[in-house]
Design an enzyme around this catalytic site. Structure first.
Site, mmCIF file in Angstrom:
data_model
loop_
_atom_site.group_PDB
_atom_site.id
_atom_site.type_symbol
_atom_site.label_atom_id
_atom_site.label_comp_id
_atom_site.label_asym_id
_atom_site.label_seq_id
_atom_site.Cartn_x
_atom_site.Cartn_y
_atom_site.Cartn_z
ATOM 1 N N THR A 71 -16.049 18.399 24.341
ATOM 2 C CA THR A 71 -16.391 19.611 23.600
ATOM 3 C C THR A 71 -17.516 20.415 24.246
ATOM 4 O O THR A 71 -17.348 21.589 24.562
ATOM 5 C CB THR A 71 -16.762 19.245 22.155
ATOM 6 O OG1 THR A 71 -15.624 18.664 21.525
ATOM 7 C CG2 THR A 71 -17.202 20.478 21.374
ATOM 8 N N ASP A 242 -11.118 23.847 23.663
ATOM 9 C CA ASP A 242 -11.926 23.177 24.675
ATOM 10 C C ASP A 242 -11.199 22.036 25.384
ATOM 11 O O ASP A 242 -11.513 21.705 26.527
ATOM 12 C CB ASP A 242 -13.222 22.637 24.050
ATOM 13 C CG ASP A 242 -12.966 21.814 22.785
ATOM 14 O OD1 ASP A 242 -11.811 21.791 22.313
ATOM 15 O OD2 ASP A 242 -13.918 21.225 22.264
ATOM 16 N N HIS A 243 -10.241 21.426 24.723
ATOM 17 C CA HIS A 243 -9.520 20.292 25.300
ATOM 18 C C HIS A 243 -8.332 19.984 24.402
ATOM 19 O O HIS A 243 -8.213 20.516 23.289
ATOM 20 C CB HIS A 243 -10.411 19.048 25.417
ATOM 21 C CG HIS A 243 -11.066 18.660 24.120
ATOM 22 N ND1 HIS A 243 -10.370 18.106 23.065
ATOM 23 C CD2 HIS A 243 -12.353 18.777 23.700
ATOM 24 C CE1 HIS A 243 -11.192 17.883 22.052
ATOM 25 N NE2 HIS A 243 -12.408 18.288 22.414
#
Length: 433
Positions: A71, A242-243
């Site tokens: 994050t 973010d991912h």
């Protein structure tokens, strides 16, 4: 009469030939991040609002987060346009290898010494060029950079519930009022879902699908709020993450990676974070680096790197903050240094080349083309795009505008509207001749 009309027409033509000033043409920008929104989460759920965004704006097939797929490192790459080795936010946890200090993720959000490593985020760069910016729960927004703070920053409280849909809408109302009533130019808005559900239940659980539908409803509310605040012609919106997230492989299907079975941590390591998803870091005791490397190389389902020998495309090897040994687990295998009961059903932190780590990108507004499907790109390129939209000079960065500039419509809505108005005036004048 004809002479007067001629003079008016000439004046209008001269005005049309002059470019609009930057201040007149600049639109506002809202960046929204939904933590842990994997690139394909909308493909097995009914998402009419996300589908409509693809028609009304730009959709990327997916974007690749930086290595690290965590994050804080990933969000800071988006807001700075710098690789992790440059901005040095190298983990979700703040740590000190000398003192063995470890600060949990949310407590780092007010620690300037973790974030302020010399690289300026977009908020500060924009403020230094006369713009007004705000951060609503966005990682890195609540600290000082070279003594400067974001004009307005709201920090998420500890144990803050991330899935309250009513609050999500209230947050949108607040942000819209910042734009319409207080003339903010840039606002970053962060939501902690679907990350929490992905961790607790796993990416394939029905509750993950429910939270995606909640996100979709929220985006529908956002579109309504933009219209209500008369921002359709002046607000650009970028939606990203973010991912991604992957299902964690557990017993009895697989054997867990327990690193103490391959490495005497007390004897060989002076610092380690090896129980955090798919990514681990370790500082060997003096003279023990090769022994640590060799021992971890015998562990299954992971890859161990010496920091100075990591692949260049990781963009981690030049970091001064990162410890000498880096461990990356194979997709779905969580790292466990001793024998900690690992409760997460889903996790991230794995290699950013894995499709389960890829994320979403949507963009719409007066400066974006409509119904454009973009090829995949790295998240680092979002930064120069945002600078272009805000018409500011970017700080030094690793991204490239050439990757994303094809998304732009080539002129602001206000500029097109002005030209259309001028043409209408000309037609009216010529009709009177």
């Amino acid at each position: 009469m004809e002479l007067e009309l001629f003079l008016v027409v000439a004046a209008v033509l001269c005005a049309a030939g002059k470019p609009l000033s930057k201040a007149a043409a600049r639109n506002k920008l809202l960046l929204i991040s939904f933590d842990g929104f994997r690139w394909d989460y909308d493909q097995d759920v009914d998402t009419p609002n996300l589908d409509q965004l693809a028609v009304d704006g730009v959709k990327a097939k997916y974007i690749t987060p930086p290595m690290l797929t965590m994050t804080s490192p990933s969000h800071f790459t988006t807001i700075t346009g710098r690789w992790v080795e440059d901005h040095e936010v190298v983990h979700n946890m703040m740590f000190n290898t000398s003192t063995n200090q470890k600060v949990p993720h949310k407590l780092t959000m007010s620690r300037s010494e973790w974030w302020g490593n010399g690289v300026l985020p977009l908020w500060i760069t924009a403020q230094n060029q006369g713009l007004k910016t705000a951060s609503f729960h966005y990682p890195g927004g609540g600290v000082k950079y070279r003594g400067q703070t974001v004009n307005r920053a709201l920090l998420e409280e500890l144990n803050h519930p991330d899935d309250n849909e009513t609050e999500w809408r209230q947050n949108i109302d607040t942000v819209m009022s910042w734009f319409s009533e207080e003339d903010f130019d840039l606002v970053t808005l962060y939501y902690g879902e679907p990350d929490n559900v992905g961790h607790a239940k796993g990416p394939d659980h029905p509750d993950r699908k429910k939270i995606i539908q909640q996100i979709d409803r929220t985006l529908g509310y956002l579109r309504e709020a933009i219209s209500l605040h008369h921002l359709n012609d002046s607000l650009n919106v970028i939606i990203t993450s973010d991912h991604g997230m992957t299902t964690i492989k557990k017993r009895p299907q697989v054997d867990e990676i327990i690193l103490r079975e391959y490495l005497n941590l007390i004897k060989l390591a002076s610092f380690e974070i090896l129980d955090y998803g798919g990514f681990g870091i370790l500082t060997p005791r003096p003279g023990k680096e090769q022994e640590v490397f060799d021992a971890l190389s015998n562990a299954p389902n992971l890859t161990v790197y010496k920091k100075n020998e990591m692949p260049e495309n990781f963009h981690l090897g030049k970091s001064k903050r990162l410890p000498p040994i880096v461990v990356v687990a194979d997709l779905g295998f969580n790292l466990n240094s001793r024998f900690i009961v690992y409760v997460n059903k889903g996790d991230h932190g794995f290699h950013n080349g894995e499709m389960d780590m890829k994320t979403i990108f949507r963009a719409f507004g007066p400066d974006f083309k409509k119904n454009l499907l973009s090829e995949p790109f790295d998240s680092i390129h979002i930064y120069p795009l945002m600078c272009k939209l805000l018409q500011i000079e970017p700080a030094p960065h690793n991204g490239s505008l050439t990757v994303t500039e094809n998304m732009l419509s080539g002129g602001s809505h206000r500029a097109r509207l002005s030209v259309a108005l001028l043409l209408s005036m000309l037609l009216l004048m010529f009709s009177l001749l």
